[in-house]
Design a protein around this motif. Structure first.
Motif: not given
Length: 409
Positions: A209-210, A255-259, A280-281
């Motif tokens: 995810e990262i 905080h920005d995983l959705g990108k 994703l979190i």
């Protein structure tokens, strides 16, 4: 029988780091003799004992060999005939393979003292590759010791890359991954942990995810670094200067995983990426069995961090709704956590690391001001009988909030 202090206690002592745990290895002994001396046997996989008075761990010298996959794929051999050098040979890094006798003399067959002096993280032997957890451990040591200018030896980094590409990392238990990650997040430079995992091809396996954030662009106007993966590491670096709290640091990381879910055709824009990151979190936290309090904060931070940037232009009703969403009335610590995460996001950009971020303190100040209302007085007021108490409390908070905004404007 001879007893030696080994491992991390020696390393930390030599580096002037506070020693919290001491481990000992016992040469020339056996289970029967240890029990006779009053030691308590606690080891399941191999003989480990607790000292009858200090309760520190004492392990019989052993060798090991790999026969299967993962942490359980090891066979251990214990014998009074095993030498100190043979026991130290199975350890991961040279700086962790130093022993000290009762007179204070060091036994250093793999030049760990030299590597401490040269600030090197270097594997002891080729058997390093037998334990996949060592990829995470070395990355964690790199994060922990970054402030002392330690670096990973090229040959060790190459071995870590070979291990990552072997498929062995997929056998790691979630609990062990999270333990190493948690410890890394406690260090001064947790971003180094993830950067090393990226460098040795492990990030895509452990934290896909990262990893998928690398190469995803963001608007140059707001993100001079452009790359979302780089921005995430810069954000983690900044949040780690603002707080030691692991929950807050992890939430900033996510905080920005959705990108990572934004369609390429609308890059570098990422509308709605906060809410998009929630799934994703949840997936990441479920996979690694991350505690609910950390997961919940991460979800809230993903949803709200962008709104705080624009807090000065928000309506009173919308600001009050943010406090309700984060359950600030029962969990007041979240107000500061969200403020710090938003600040780290704003400053986690190339050339903007030193910028002043007034929005976070503004968010905190509003909360402090509207928390002045006396809830008990409202609940116990006989004139309010039959009225929706919760609505009355909300109305009073909103009234105070509007007054605060009027004063500031």
């Amino acid at each position: 029988m001879k007893i030696y202090l080994v491992g991390g206690a020696i390393r930390d002592y030599l580096l002037n780091i506070k020693v919290t745990d001491k481990d000992w290895v016992v040469i020339g002994s056996n289970i029967k003799l240890m029990l006779k001396l009053g030691f308590k046997l606690v080891g399941k996989d191999f003989p480990v004992f607790l000292h009858p008075k200090t309760h520190e761990e004492y392990a019989l010298a052993r060798t090991e060999y790999k026969f299967g996959h993962g942490y359980k794929g090891f066979k251990y051999y214990v014998s009074p005939k095993i030498t100190l050098k043979e026991d130290l040979l199975r350890r991961d890094l040279t700086i962790n393979a130093i022993a000290q006798d009762e007179l204070g003399n060091f036994y250093d067959p793999f030049n760990g003292l030299k590597d401490i002096k040269n600030r090197l993280l270097k594997h002891v032997s080729s058997s390093f590759k037998d334990d996949p957890l060592r990829v995470l451990r070395v990355a964690r040591f790199a994060a922990k010791l970054k402030y002392l200018n330690f670096r990973i030896h090229d040959s060790t980094l190459e071995l870590m890359k070979i291990m990552s590409n072997s498929g062995e990392l997929s056998y790691l238990k979630p609990e062990r991954i999270w333990k190493e990650t948690y410890n890394a997040l406690q260090s001064q430079n947790p971003q180094i942990f993830f950067q090393i995992l990226k460098k040795c091809d492990a990030l895509s396996i452990i934290f896909p995810e990262i990893d998928q954030l690398y190469g995803i662009p963001a608007p140059l106007k707001w993100h001079p670094e452009v790359d979302t993966g780089i921005h995430t590491m810069l954000t983690l670096k900044i949040i780690s200067k603002l707080t030691n709290n692991v929950s807050t640091r992890f939430a900033a990381l996510c905080h920005d995983l959705g990108k990572g879910l934004t369609p390429k055709k609308i890059w570098p824009r990422h509308p709605g990426h906060g809410k998009a990151g929630i799934s994703l979190i949840k997936k990441l936290c479920k996979k690694l069995k991350i505690p609910n309090n950390i997961k919940n904060l991460s979800i809230l931070a993903a949803q709200i961090h962008d709104i705080i940037h624009d807090i000065h232009n928000q309506k009173a009703e919308d600001i009050l709704n943010i406090y309700n969403i984060i359950d600030a009335w029962r969990k007041p610590e979240r107000v500061k956590q969200i403020a710090l995460i938003s600040e780290a996001d704003a400053r986690g950009r190339l050339t903007l690391e030193l910028m002043k971020y007034k929005q976070g303190q503004y968010f905190i100040d509003i909360y402090k001001y509207i928390s002045k209302i006396n809830i008990k007085d409202i609940i116990n007021n006989p004139l309010l009988k039959g009225i929706d108490i919760n609505q009355k409390i909300q109305d009073e908070r909103l009234k105070l909030l509007k007054y605060f905004l009027k004063l500031k404007n």
